[in-house]
Design an enzyme around this catalytic site. Structure first.
Site, PDB file in Angstrom:
ATOM      1  CG  ASN A  12      -6.235   2.491   7.710  1.00 19.05           C
ATOM      2  OD1 ASN A  12      -5.624   3.539   7.917  1.00 19.05           O
ATOM      3  ND2 ASN A  12      -5.966   1.361   8.355  1.00 19.05           N
ATOM      4  CD1 TRP A  13      -6.578   6.746   2.521  1.00 15.57           C
ATOM      5  CD2 TRP A  13      -6.212   8.928   2.820  1.00 15.57           C
ATOM      6  NE1 TRP A  13      -7.474   7.432   1.739  1.00 15.57           N
ATOM      7  CE2 TRP A  13      -7.268   8.778   1.902  1.00 15.57           C
ATOM      8  CE3 TRP A  13      -5.808  10.227   3.165  1.00 15.57           C
ATOM      9  CZ2 TRP A  13      -7.929   9.866   1.318  1.00 15.57           C
ATOM     10  CZ3 TRP A  13      -6.467  11.314   2.595  1.00 15.57           C
ATOM     11  CH2 TRP A  13      -7.508  11.133   1.676  1.00 15.57           C
ATOM     12  CE  LYS A  14      -3.321  -0.242   6.515  1.00 14.64           C
ATOM     13  NZ  LYS A  14      -2.894  -1.624   6.352  1.00 14.64           N
ATOM     14  CG  HIS A 101      -5.542  -1.453  11.675  1.00  9.63           C
ATOM     15  ND1 HIS A 101      -4.354  -2.110  11.432  1.00  9.63           N
ATOM     16  CD2 HIS A 101      -6.207  -1.427  10.505  1.00  9.63           C
ATOM     17  CE1 HIS A 101      -4.328  -2.466  10.150  1.00  9.63           C
ATOM     18  NE2 HIS A 101      -5.444  -2.065   9.573  1.00  9.63           N
ATOM     19  CD  GLU A 103      -1.160  -2.005   9.493  1.00 15.96           C
ATOM     20  OE1 GLU A 103      -1.343  -0.785   9.525  1.00 15.96           O
ATOM     21  OE2 GLU A 103      -1.294  -2.695   8.456  1.00 15.96           O
ATOM     22  CD  GLU A 173      -8.941  -4.342   8.527  1.00 10.93           C
ATOM     23  OE1 GLU A 173      -9.002  -3.894   7.371  1.00 10.93           O
ATOM     24  OE2 GLU A 173      -8.190  -3.873   9.398  1.00 10.93           O
ATOM     25  N   GLY A 179      -2.604  -6.294   3.435  1.00  9.50           N
ATOM     26  CA  GLY A 179      -1.423  -5.883   2.679  1.00  9.50           C
ATOM     27  C   GLY A 179      -0.712  -7.025   1.972  1.00  9.50           C
ATOM     28  CB  SER A 218      -5.703  -8.182  -0.093  1.00  9.26           C
ATOM     29  OG  SER A 218      -4.465  -8.193   0.583  1.00  9.26           O
ATOM     30  N   GLY A 239      -7.057  -0.590   2.685  1.00  8.18           N
ATOM     31  CA  GLY A 239      -5.768   0.072   2.893  1.00  8.18           C
ATOM     32  C   GLY A 239      -5.153   0.489   1.559  1.00  8.18           C
ATOM     33  N   GLY A 240      -4.339  -0.391   0.993  1.00  9.95           N
ATOM     34  CA  GLY A 240      -3.584  -0.076  -0.225  1.00  9.95           C
ATOM     35  C   GLY A 240      -4.434   0.510  -1.350  1.00  9.95           C
TER      36      GLY A 240
HETATM   37  P1  PGA Z   1      -5.066  -3.594   2.765  1.00 10.53           P
HETATM   38  O1  PGA Z   1      -5.231  -3.043   4.275  1.00 10.53           O
HETATM   39  O2  PGA Z   1      -6.324  -3.228   2.030  1.00 10.53           O
HETATM   40  O3  PGA Z   1      -3.851  -2.866   2.229  1.00 10.53           O
HETATM   41  O4  PGA Z   1      -4.869  -5.067   2.855  1.00 10.53           O
HETATM   42  C1  PGA Z   1      -6.446  -3.164   4.949  1.00 10.53           C
HETATM   43  C2  PGA Z   1      -6.341  -2.561   6.317  1.00 10.53           C
HETATM   44  O5  PGA Z   1      -5.286  -2.669   6.969  1.00 10.53           O
HETATM   45  O6  PGA Z   1      -7.304  -1.950   6.807  1.00 10.53           O
END
Ligand code: PGA
Length: 256
Positions: A12-14, A101, A103, A173, A179, A218, A239-240
């Site tokens: 997920n590149w956000k 998600h 977010e 998640e 994050g 993470s 994500g990251g």
């Molecule tokens: P993260 O994000 O790997 O940066 O913790 C995961 C996600 O939001 O899907």
């Protein structure tokens, strides 16, 4: 006994990158997917990057890298300023849609009812929904994780029916692990994964044992192996660490 479920590694590149960045990252990942023939891989760029990433995937003949989106609107078209429909994604060969998600739930007020609507629309359009669920820190600290998760899952899958196990992906998640650099431990995750699996079997019968359940929060190459050993876990939503080909492919390497 759970049959072999082909794992999925999803990035997920956000809201990160630009055209040059998306192109290079896609190229680096697409070129190596053939080395990872025992797992599926998907990347979800921002909407404006779909053309770039889709073209890059087409140019890498034989790559199994699939394309995803980070959100969708359930309607086909109309007066929905700023939104993107599933119909519009057809030309880009999008295979997966991340829905719900945390977010989006937290910052954009999406409810589980919205998430279920999006998941249903996604299935109707032939796009596999990746339905995200996860508890905030206060719920974990109150010892109510499993109740919270099962309620959120049931609401987010209301009216969502599948024809094969492969149609649906669920991503667990924990909000506090996203994050933060601090992934949940296998000890935290194992009972939640089992509850999710049991719920999926109760809802979808035998197919429920083959629906992929991802963990996200993470994930990095250093913790992949121990997380991968958790029963009922079939891959990751990253994500990251998905923003660098070395770490994304490093996770893929440890998933073999
Ligand atoms: P993260 O994000 O790997 O940066 O913790 C995961 C996600 O939001 O899907």
């Amino acid at each position: 006994m759970q049959d072999f479920v082909r794992p999925l590694l999803a990035g997920n590149w956000k809201m990160n990158g630009n055209v040059g960045f998306w192109r290079q990252l896609t190229r680096d990942i697409a070129e190596t997917t053939l080395d990872f023939d025992t797992l599926d891989m998907m990347v979800a760029p921002p909407f404006v990057g779909l053309g770039t990433v889709s073209d890059e995937i087409s140019m890498n003949m034989g790559t199994s890298l699939a394309l995803g989106v980070q959100n969708i609107h359930a309607e086909k078209e109309g007066a929905y300023t700023g939104e993107t429909s599933l119909t519009m994604l057809r030309d880009f060969k999008v295979s997966y849609a991340i829905v719900g998600h945390s977010e989006r739930r937290e910052m954009f007020g999406e409810s589980s009812i919205d998430v279920a609507t999006k998941a249903r629309a996604s299935l109707m359009a032939g796009v596999k929904p990746v339905v995200c669920i996860g508890e905030p820190l206060s719920i974990k600290e109150g010892g109510q994780t499993e109740d919270y998760i099962l309620h959120e899952l049931a609401e987010s899958l209301r009216g969502v029916f599948i024809r094969s196990a492969d149609d649906l992906v669920v991503a667990y998640e924990p909000v506090w692990a996203i994050g933060s650099g601090q992934a949940a431990t296998p000890h935290d995750i194992a009972p939640v994964m089992l509850s999710i699996r049991n719920y999926l079997i109760s809802k979808y019968g035998e197919m429920g044992s083959g629906v992929r359940i991802l963990y996200g929060g993470s994930v990095k190459p250093e913790n992949t192996e121990e997380l991968m050993a958790v029963p009922n876990l079939n891959g990751f939503l990253v994500g990251g660490a998905a923003l660098k080909s070395e770490s994304f492919l490093g996770i893929a390497e440890k998933m073999r």
